[in-house]
Design a protein around this motif. Structure first.
Motif, PDB file in Angstrom:
ATOM      1  N   ARG A  84      -7.509  27.330  66.533  1.00 31.00           N
ATOM      2  CA  ARG A  84      -8.193  28.596  66.849  1.00 31.00           C
ATOM      3  C   ARG A  84      -8.105  29.619  65.719  1.00 31.00           C
ATOM      4  O   ARG A  84      -9.024  30.409  65.517  1.00 31.00           O
ATOM      5  N   PHE A  85      -6.987  29.589  64.979  1.00 34.05           N
ATOM      6  CA  PHE A  85      -6.746  30.556  63.903  1.00 34.05           C
ATOM      7  C   PHE A  85      -6.344  29.806  62.631  1.00 34.05           C
ATOM      8  O   PHE A  85      -5.170  29.785  62.256  1.00 34.05           O
ATOM      9  N   PRO A  86      -7.294  29.181  61.934  1.00 33.53           N
ATOM     10  CA  PRO A  86      -6.969  28.381  60.747  1.00 33.53           C
ATOM     11  C   PRO A  86      -6.213  29.160  59.664  1.00 33.53           C
ATOM     12  O   PRO A  86      -5.433  28.578  58.916  1.00 33.53           O
ATOM     13  N   GLU A  87      -6.413  30.447  59.626  1.00 36.28           N
ATOM     14  CA  GLU A  87      -5.709  31.271  58.629  1.00 36.28           C
ATOM     15  C   GLU A  87      -4.194  31.293  58.863  1.00 36.28           C
ATOM     16  O   GLU A  87      -3.425  31.668  57.964  1.00 36.28           O
ATOM     17  N   LEU A  88      -3.745  30.877  60.040  1.00 35.05           N
ATOM     18  CA  LEU A  88      -2.310  30.827  60.341  1.00 35.05           C
ATOM     19  C   LEU A  88      -1.651  29.515  59.913  1.00 35.05           C
ATOM     20  O   LEU A  88      -0.428  29.383  60.020  1.00 35.05           O
ATOM     21  N   ARG A  89      -2.416  28.561  59.416  1.00 31.63           N
ATOM     22  CA  ARG A  89      -1.831  27.254  59.070  1.00 31.63           C
ATOM     23  C   ARG A  89      -0.663  27.356  58.091  1.00 31.63           C
ATOM     24  O   ARG A  89       0.358  26.686  58.313  1.00 31.63           O
ATOM     25  N   PRO A  90      -0.731  28.157  57.033  1.00 32.60           N
ATOM     26  CA  PRO A  90       0.439  28.260  56.148  1.00 32.60           C
ATOM     27  C   PRO A  90       1.672  28.838  56.867  1.00 32.60           C
ATOM     28  O   PRO A  90       2.798  28.403  56.623  1.00 32.60           O
ATOM     29  N   VAL A  91       1.459  29.778  57.752  1.00 35.60           N
ATOM     30  CA  VAL A  91       2.558  30.355  58.539  1.00 35.60           C
ATOM     31  C   VAL A  91       3.157  29.278  59.444  1.00 35.60           C
ATOM     32  O   VAL A  91       4.385  29.134  59.533  1.00 35.60           O
ATOM     33  N   LEU A  92       2.311  28.504  60.087  1.00 29.79           N
ATOM     34  CA  LEU A  92       2.779  27.452  60.985  1.00 29.79           C
ATOM     35  C   LEU A  92       3.546  26.373  60.229  1.00 29.79           C
ATOM     36  O   LEU A  92       4.562  25.867  60.720  1.00 29.79           O
ATOM     37  N   ASP A  93       3.095  26.064  59.025  1.00 34.05           N
ATOM     38  CA  ASP A  93       3.826  25.100  58.189  1.00 34.05           C
ATOM     39  C   ASP A  93       5.215  25.628  57.850  1.00 34.05           C
ATOM     40  O   ASP A  93       6.197  24.879  57.885  1.00 34.05           O
ATOM     41  N   GLU A  94       5.302  26.903  57.537  1.00 33.71           N
ATOM     42  CA  GLU A  94       6.597  27.519  57.232  1.00 33.71           C
ATOM     43  C   GLU A  94       7.509  27.504  58.462  1.00 33.71           C
ATOM     44  O   GLU A  94       8.707  27.218  58.368  1.00 33.71           O
ATOM     45  N   LEU A  95       6.950  27.790  59.612  1.00 38.40           N
ATOM     46  CA  LEU A  95       7.737  27.756  60.847  1.00 38.40           C
ATOM     47  C   LEU A  95       8.235  26.346  61.149  1.00 38.40           C
ATOM     48  O   LEU A  95       9.381  26.176  61.581  1.00 38.40           O
ATOM     49  N   ARG A  96       7.412  25.349  60.873  1.00 36.52           N
ATOM     50  CA  ARG A  96       7.853  23.957  61.063  1.00 36.52           C
ATOM     51  C   ARG A  96       9.009  23.617  60.112  1.00 36.52           C
ATOM     52  O   ARG A  96       9.948  22.917  60.506  1.00 36.52           O
TER      53      ARG A  96
END
Length: 173
Positions: A84-96
């Protein structure tokens, strides 16, 4: 609309659960409280040597809850957010990546607590608890700042009738 009370699920007129981000903050608060209680139990043992009978069980329960929360995010919440929010992918990678660091710390903590009946250096146990607490706090704050509003905007089929896995506590899970 008034702010929801602790563990209250807000619903739209059609029954859709709302405020997943707010609920995430509530789970983070609960996990912080559980870590504080675990630290108290460990300190009681280290200070007076009378090991609480449930210390190891409490440690395993806490570690399991934190792992379940992060697995639920990795497998459920983060894919939905990325779509839904592709711009958050780098943030999600960092959280992982943070999740892997926390997982490593939890493994070390479990081993240390499991060996408390032996000659375990109290400084190592305290150090690992301090490290875990710091990791959790920086992770939670970053996560809350970066994804809460996006989570609150989600409408995910399957989440409309029951709390998703990343929002469960031991009281519910």
């Amino acid at each position: 609309m008034e702010a929801p009370e602790h563990w209250t699920t807000v619903e739209t007129p059609d029954g859709r659960l709302l405020a997943f981000g707010n609920q995430l903050i509530e789970v983070h608060l609960w996990l912080r409280e559980e870590l504080a209680a675990l630290r108290e139990n460990v300190e009681a043992y280290l200070d007076d040597g009378a090991r609480p009978r449930e210390l190891r069980a409490h440690c395993l329960t806490f570690c399991s809850a934190l792992n379940r929360h992060h697995t639920g995010e990795d497998d459920g919440a983060f894919p939905e957010l990325a779509e839904r929010f592709p711009e958050l992918r780098p943030v999600l990678d960092e959280l992982r990546r943070d999740h892997r660091l926390v997982e490593d710390s939890l493994r070390r903590l479990e081993a240390l607590v499991g060996g408390l009946d032996q000659e375990t250096d109290p400084a190592r146990v305290r150090g690992e608890l301090d490290s875990l607490a710091a990791l959790m706090e920086t992770h939670f704050v970053y996560e809350e700042k970066r994804i809460v509003s996006a989570l609150n905007a989600l409408n995910v089929p399957g989440w409309d009738r029951s709390r998703p896995g990343f929002l469960l506590t031991d009281e519910e899970g």
